[in-house]
Write a protein that holds these residues in place. Structure first.
Motif, PDB file in Angstrom:
ATOM      1  N   VAL A 370      87.156 105.549   1.633  1.00  0.00           N
ATOM      2  CA  VAL A 370      85.800 105.436   2.669  1.00  0.00           C
ATOM      3  C   VAL A 370      85.229 105.201   1.842  1.00  0.00           C
ATOM      4  O   VAL A 370      84.565 106.629   1.824  1.00  0.00           O
ATOM      5  CB  VAL A 370      85.560 105.910   4.056  1.00  0.00           C
ATOM      6  N   ALA A 371      83.756 104.135   2.437  1.00  0.00           N
ATOM      7  CA  ALA A 371      82.808 104.556   1.340  1.00  0.00           C
ATOM      8  C   ALA A 371      81.726 104.419   2.304  1.00  0.00           C
ATOM      9  O   ALA A 371      81.589 103.078   2.706  1.00  0.00           O
ATOM     10  CB  ALA A 371      82.339 102.911   0.346  1.00  0.00           C
ATOM     11  N   TYR A 372      80.720 104.593   2.248  1.00  0.00           N
ATOM     12  CA  TYR A 372      79.685 104.731   3.356  1.00  0.00           C
ATOM     13  C   TYR A 372      78.483 104.236   2.395  1.00  0.00           C
ATOM     14  O   TYR A 372      77.779 105.294   1.594  1.00  0.00           O
ATOM     15  CB  TYR A 372      79.229 106.326   4.060  1.00  0.00           C
ATOM     16  N   SER A 373      77.908 103.617   3.011  1.00  0.00           N
ATOM     17  CA  SER A 373      76.194 102.379   2.615  1.00  0.00           C
ATOM     18  C   SER A 373      75.389 102.390   3.158  1.00  0.00           C
ATOM     19  O   SER A 373      75.609 101.908   4.534  1.00  0.00           O
ATOM     20  CB  SER A 373      76.902 101.815   1.135  1.00  0.00           C
ATOM     21  N   GLY A 374      73.736 102.805   2.636  1.00  0.00           N
ATOM     22  CA  GLY A 374      72.891 102.448   4.354  1.00  0.00           C
ATOM     23  C   GLY A 374      72.319 101.489   3.446  1.00  0.00           C
ATOM     24  O   GLY A 374      72.029 101.009   2.304  1.00  0.00           O
ATOM     25  N   ASP A 375      71.396 100.652   4.675  1.00  0.00           N
ATOM     26  CA  ASP A 375      70.489  99.696   3.764  1.00  0.00           C
ATOM     27  C   ASP A 375      68.995 100.082   3.800  1.00  0.00           C
ATOM     28  O   ASP A 375      68.515 100.156   4.819  1.00  0.00           O
ATOM     29  CB  ASP A 375      70.821  98.721   4.212  1.00  0.00           C
ATOM     30  N   ASP A 376      68.232 100.553   2.427  1.00  0.00           N
ATOM     31  CA  ASP A 376      66.728 100.656   3.050  1.00  0.00           C
ATOM     32  C   ASP A 376      65.754 100.120   2.841  1.00  0.00           C
ATOM     33  O   ASP A 376      64.698  99.494   2.350  1.00  0.00           O
ATOM     34  CB  ASP A 376      67.067 101.559   1.520  1.00  0.00           C
ATOM     35  N   GLU A 377      65.859  99.236   4.333  1.00  0.00           N
ATOM     36  CA  GLU A 377      64.960  98.511   5.471  1.00  0.00           C
ATOM     37  C   GLU A 377      64.560  98.439   6.005  1.00  0.00           C
ATOM     38  O   GLU A 377      65.582  99.179   6.886  1.00  0.00           O
ATOM     39  CB  GLU A 377      64.936  96.708   4.758  1.00  0.00           C
ATOM     40  N   ARG A 378      63.159  98.641   6.987  1.00  0.00           N
ATOM     41  CA  ARG A 378      63.141  98.497   8.102  1.00  0.00           C
ATOM     42  C   ARG A 378      63.855  97.604   8.961  1.00  0.00           C
ATOM     43  O   ARG A 378      64.213  95.820   8.345  1.00  0.00           O
ATOM     44  CB  ARG A 378      61.913  97.890   8.089  1.00  0.00           C
ATOM     45  N   PHE A 379      64.842  98.094  10.200  1.00  0.00           N
ATOM     46  CA  PHE A 379      65.472  97.824  10.224  1.00  0.00           C
ATOM     47  C   PHE A 379      67.181  96.815  10.135  1.00  0.00           C
ATOM     48  O   PHE A 379      67.279  95.506  11.514  1.00  0.00           O
ATOM     49  CB  PHE A 379      64.729  96.527  11.744  1.00  0.00           C
ATOM     50  N   ASP A 380      67.392  97.613   9.267  1.00  0.00           N
ATOM     51  CA  ASP A 380      68.956  97.167   8.976  1.00  0.00           C
ATOM     52  C   ASP A 380      69.625  98.027   8.971  1.00  0.00           C
ATOM     53  O   ASP A 380      69.769  98.921   9.373  1.00  0.00           O
ATOM     54  CB  ASP A 380      68.616  96.572   7.490  1.00  0.00           C
ATOM     55  N   TYR A 381      70.504  97.686   8.626  1.00  0.00           N
ATOM     56  CA  TYR A 381      71.606  98.694   9.276  1.00  0.00           C
ATOM     57  C   TYR A 381      72.669  99.880   8.279  1.00  0.00           C
ATOM     58  O   TYR A 381      72.749 100.395   7.154  1.00  0.00           O
ATOM     59  CB  TYR A 381      72.517  97.260   9.703  1.00  0.00           C
ATOM     60  N   LEU A 382      73.710 100.436   8.748  1.00  0.00           N
ATOM     61  CA  LEU A 382      74.714 101.314   7.911  1.00  0.00           C
ATOM     62  C   LEU A 382      75.823 100.324   7.486  1.00  0.00           C
ATOM     63  O   LEU A 382      75.698 100.071   9.312  1.00  0.00           O
ATOM     64  CB  LEU A 382      74.695 102.706   8.978  1.00  0.00           C
ATOM     65  N   TYR A 383      76.180 100.222   6.786  1.00  0.00           N
ATOM     66  CA  TYR A 383      77.913  99.893   6.022  1.00  0.00           C
ATOM     67  C   TYR A 383      79.505 101.172   6.029  1.00  0.00           C
ATOM     68  O   TYR A 383      78.817 102.346   5.528  1.00  0.00           O
ATOM     69  CB  TYR A 383      77.811  99.025   5.396  1.00  0.00           C
ATOM     70  N   LYS A 384      80.120 100.725   6.832  1.00  0.00           N
ATOM     71  CA  LYS A 384      81.085 101.206   6.021  1.00  0.00           C
ATOM     72  C   LYS A 384      82.182 100.485   5.231  1.00  0.00           C
ATOM     73  O   LYS A 384      82.434  98.918   5.958  1.00  0.00           O
ATOM     74  CB  LYS A 384      82.394 102.063   6.940  1.00  0.00           C
ATOM     75  N   PHE A 385      82.543 100.795   3.694  1.00  0.00           N
ATOM     76  CA  PHE A 385      83.907 100.236   3.068  1.00  0.00           C
ATOM     77  C   PHE A 385      84.790 100.788   3.052  1.00  0.00           C
ATOM     78  O   PHE A 385      84.941 101.913   3.258  1.00  0.00           O
ATOM     79  CB  PHE A 385      83.260  99.755   1.654  1.00  0.00           C
ATOM     80  N   VAL A 386      86.412 100.353   3.645  1.00  0.00           N
ATOM     81  CA  VAL A 386      87.663 101.200   2.818  1.00  0.00           C
ATOM     82  C   VAL A 386      88.637  99.890   2.372  1.00  0.00           C
ATOM     83  O   VAL A 386      88.503  98.930   3.206  1.00  0.00           O
ATOM     84  CB  VAL A 386      88.688 100.981   5.044  1.00  0.00           C
ATOM     85  N   SER A 387      89.225 100.834   1.147  1.00  0.00           N
ATOM     86  CA  SER A 387      90.138 100.112   0.666  1.00  0.00           C
ATOM     87  C   SER A 387      90.794  99.744   1.105  1.00  0.00           C
ATOM     88  O   SER A 387      91.768 100.333   2.096  1.00  0.00           O
ATOM     89  CB  SER A 387      89.995 101.641  -0.337  1.00  0.00           C
ATOM     90  N   LYS A 388      91.630  98.278   0.132  1.00  0.00           N
ATOM     91  CA  LYS A 388      92.688  98.647   0.469  1.00  0.00           C
ATOM     92  C   LYS A 388      93.869  98.658   0.332  1.00  0.00           C
ATOM     93  O   LYS A 388      95.214  98.977   1.324  1.00  0.00           O
ATOM     94  CB  LYS A 388      93.433  96.717   0.177  1.00  0.00           C
ATOM     95  N   ASN A 389      93.691  99.302  -0.796  1.00  0.00           N
ATOM     96  CA  ASN A 389      94.919 100.455  -1.561  1.00  0.00           C
ATOM     97  C   ASN A 389      94.626 101.539  -1.414  1.00  0.00           C
ATOM     98  O   ASN A 389      93.339 102.189  -0.858  1.00  0.00           O
ATOM     99  CB  ASN A 389      95.518  99.929  -3.034  1.00  0.00           C
ATOM    100  N   LYS A 390      95.719 102.899  -2.219  1.00  0.00           N
ATOM    101  CA  LYS A 390      95.140 103.510  -1.960  1.00  0.00           C
ATOM    102  C   LYS A 390      95.345 104.384  -2.802  1.00  0.00           C
ATOM    103  O   LYS A 390      95.389 104.692  -4.027  1.00  0.00           O
ATOM    104  CB  LYS A 390      96.423 104.876  -1.607  1.00  0.00           C
ATOM    105  N   TYR A 391      94.048 105.765  -2.642  1.00  0.00           N
ATOM    106  CA  TYR A 391      94.163 106.726  -3.800  1.00  0.00           C
ATOM    107  C   TYR A 391      95.912 107.574  -3.968  1.00  0.00           C
ATOM    108  O   TYR A 391      96.377 107.940  -3.705  1.00  0.00           O
ATOM    109  CB  TYR A 391      93.922 107.947  -3.290  1.00  0.00           C
ATOM    110  N   LYS A 392      95.711 107.390  -5.422  1.00  0.00           N
ATOM    111  CA  LYS A 392      96.999 108.708  -6.080  1.00  0.00           C
ATOM    112  C   LYS A 392      95.837 109.292  -7.387  1.00  0.00           C
ATOM    113  O   LYS A 392      95.160 108.740  -8.091  1.00  0.00           O
ATOM    114  CB  LYS A 392      97.596 106.994  -7.163  1.00  0.00           C
TER     115      LYS A 392
END
Length: 683
Positions: A370-392
């Motif tokens: 799971v990766a979290y990322s912010g968009d550094d602009e006024r009035f923009d958004y917070l995002y989350k990415f979830v991988s299809k595959n699993k950590y080994k």
């Protein structure tokens, strides 16, 4: 004056210590331009509050993730160690908080009993054959072998014996007026300077050494892992955009490789030992037609750029057909392997294209990344990415593919005291700013969740897709850090002076102040044992400010009279005790002090207790904090010291005189030098 106003449109409009020069060079004068996000998304006061009980908010179980997050070289210093937890007493790393320092003072201040020194400075040679730095004899070739300018995100990875390490650092942008006299002598000299600037941005990897654990580090000139990444370094595009028509250019008709990375701001270290870096203010490097909806949404326009790179390199002039897609090849999370200087870095399009402050990764209990990322602009958004595959575990090659395919979400917040939010920052009657939230799907299972947009369109125009999804407009999401001890996610919202103004989004419970000059920190709790869930609860850890001057400052109930003033939170880190560390940028905007590094308690009676640990030199921003409190060592990247000055009329001489407490003789030091600094106990 009129010519200067054209060059620096923010002159006279900045707050506190923020420099109009910073606005021009770092973010292309974003605050002087129309807000990019003109969508009519719902806000809190328009959304019925969901049933929510703070007492039933559940934590996330990360026992398995903690053990998986140990790196080959050591632990991820920016996310803490497998520690004992925050016991409310601040842990074993004790210090007496320093007083804030007036913004006119040029000094690097640390607590009593501590000292500091630079590990590496702009221009220090990192290769054996690179020349020593010389202000009067700079060249593109020399800069390509020297440490870059305006260091930002920093990581220091340690080998188990503690005697060797790696320093990895972003170089976000340059300050031409400090690096050189105001005017070039000829067009050829001007072109050479631009070539130097192109080699001064990107990233650096530098080997470190010391005699034993706990000692300060020295960098190794000519280390076998030393590396510079510049605008000429080849990157591989991964994910659904690779090979698509959106990224093909004359120089890359296959659409699979990109030269360079730009605007690298914050970042993170993965559990498999690679480094992630966010391409933030990339728009300011490109000239486009500026007429399309897509261009306007990303702040791209038809005017000469501040850097002027389009004069030598046609790919930075995207007005014609040959390179109209070049801006689409920037604005991603990049991944590099610091242990392999010959490896090709990657740009991961699956995490979307926007002004990434950075990205930080945890492993969910089901094994997905799971990766979290912010968009550094006024009035923009917070995002989350979830991988299809699993950590080994212990399979680095596999794990380096995990960010290439997965699901992308954007955050929508709902408050449980929406009717009480009036923009003043007054705490609701229930004693907290809190509520519930949803991760709205953008791409799920390899398919677009946005009507009328393909997967490729969602990932290249992610902002437009998030607009359609109905995401919550935030006050500049910068660094986003999940705690490896609790799984809670912390979001630094730096500021947004446009909040609540006519025609702009009103205050809401997760952004509760109009004209938010000082920023705030959001704390998110994901569903128990599942960081991949699409619902969460949240609260505000703090509304930043100076309680003595700013009555709406809030610190989770901790007595406001006892905290250090803090404003404009930017980068985040954790120590072994689970405390949050915050570096500031442009702050404190209504307080009048230099930027600094602050420690904040998160649990028990110590929750919300802000203590200032370090203060930056004049005009400088605090970046890339690294906390090795198990060794009583702290590291920061000092960016743009003396930025309000100019060549020969400097406002700072950091770092080459402050440590000795003396001012250099005239001509001895001709400009300040951005540096990575280590802070350590006095012997």
């Amino acid at each position: 004056m009129n010519d200067l106003k054209k060059l620096l449109p923010m002159l006279g409009h900045t707050r506190g210590k923020r420099s109009a020069v910073t606005c021009m060079l770092k973010c292309d004068n974003a605050c002087s331009k129309a807000v990019c996000n003109t969508s009519s998304n719902n806000y809190f006061r328009d959304i019925a509050s969901a049933e929510f009980s703070r007492r039933s908010a559940l934590g996330i179980g990360l026992a398995g993730a903690l053990s998986a997050a140990v790196l080959v070289q050591g632990q991820n210093s920016n996310q803490g160690h497998n520690g004992v937890g925050n016991n409310g007493k601040g842990g074993k790393f004790a210090f007496t908080p320093i007083a804030p320092v007036d913004a006119s003072v040029d000094a690097f201040n640390v607590p009593e009993g501590f000292d500091w020194s630079p590990i590496i400075r702009w221009g220090d040679p990192i290769f054996a054959d690179a020349p020593d730095f010389n202000f009067a004899q700079q060249s593109p070739a020399a800069q390509a072998g020297q440490f870059g300018y305006n260091n930002d995100y920093t990581e220091i990875l340690r080998q188990p014996n503690g005697k060797k390490g790696l320093l990895i650092c972003n170089h976000e942008y340059v300050n031409p007026q400090i690096m050189f006299p105001a005017a070039a002598a000829s067009p050829a000299e001007a072109a050479e300077r631009r070539a130097i600037f192109r080699n001064a941005v990107g990233m650096s990897v530098v080997e470190l050494e010391r005699d034993k654990k706990g000692q300060p580090w020295s960098y190794i000139r000519g280390g076998k892992l030393n590396r510079r990444i510049t605008v000429d370094t080849e990157f591989e595009l991964t994910g659904p955009l690779a090979g698509s028509d959106f990224v093909k250019t004359l120089a890359d008709p296959a659409g699979t490789k990109v030269f360079g990375t730009l605007g690298n701001c914050a970042g993170g270290t993965t559990p498999w030992g690679t480094i992630l870096s966010g391409e933030e203010n990339f728009n300011g490097f490109f000239r486009t037609n500026g007429t399309s909806v897509e261009d306007r949404r990303y702040g791209l326009g038809n005017s000469a750029t501040g850097m002027g790179w389009e004069q030598e390199d046609p790919r930075f002039d995207a007005r014609g057909e040959d390179y109209r897609n070049e801006p689409n090849r920037f604005g991603y999370i990049v991944e590099i392997d610091p242990e392999n200087p010959n490896s090709t870095p990657k740009k991961h399009t699956s995490l979307g294209r926007f002004k990434h402050e950075g990205a930080n990764v945890i492993i969910a209990d089901n094994g997905k990344v799971v990766a979290y990322s912010g968009d550094d602009e006024r009035f923009d958004y917070l995002y989350k990415f979830v991988s299809k595959n699993k950590y080994k575990k212990n399979n680095k090659a596999h794990n380096m593919t995990l960010l290439q395919e997965g699901d992308l979400y954007v955050a929508q917040f709902a408050g449980n005291s929406a009717a009480e939010i009036d923009g003043s920052g007054s705490v609701p009657a229930d004693g907290a700013f809190d509520g519930s939230g949803s991760w709205l799907p953008l791409v799920v299972g390899g398919k677009s969740a946005i009507a009328g947009m393909s997967v490729q369109e969602v990932l290249v125009y992610t902002r437009l897709a998030a607009d359609k999804a109905g995401a919550t407009k935030m006050d500049r999401c910068e660094d986003v850090q999940p705690s490896l001890q609790t799984g809670k996610v912390y979001v630094a919202c730096t500021n947004n002076t446009k909040r609540g103004l006519p025609g702009q989004a009103a205050a809401d419970e997760s952004n509760p102040r109009s004209e938010n000059r000082d920023g705030h920190v959001v704390e998110i709790t994901e569903k128990r044992n599942d960081a991949t869930a699409t619902s969460f609860s949240w609260n505000l850890l703090m509304l930043c400010g100076d309680p003595a001057k700013n009555t709406e400052a809030y610190f989770s109930g901790f007595p406001a009279s006892q905290v250090s003033p803090i404003s404009c939170p930017d980068n985040l880190a954790f120590d072994t005790q689970g405390n949050l560390w915050i570096s500031t940028d442009g702050a404190p905007s209504v307080i009048g002090y230099n930027d600094g590094l602050f420690k904040v308690g998160l649990e028990g009676k110590n929750r919300g207790n802000v203590q200032q640990f370090a203060s930056m030199p004049r005009d400088a921003e605090t970046c890339g904090p690294v906390i090795h409190d198990d060794e009583s060592l702290v590291f920061v990247a000092v960016q743009h010291p003396g930025e309000d000055g100019s060549y020969g009329a400097n406002t700072s001489f950091f770092p080459d005189y402050v440590a000795q407490g003396t001012t250099p003789a005239p001509g001895q030091v001709r400009a300040p030098r951005p540096s990575v600094v280590q802070i350590f106990p006095k012997s």
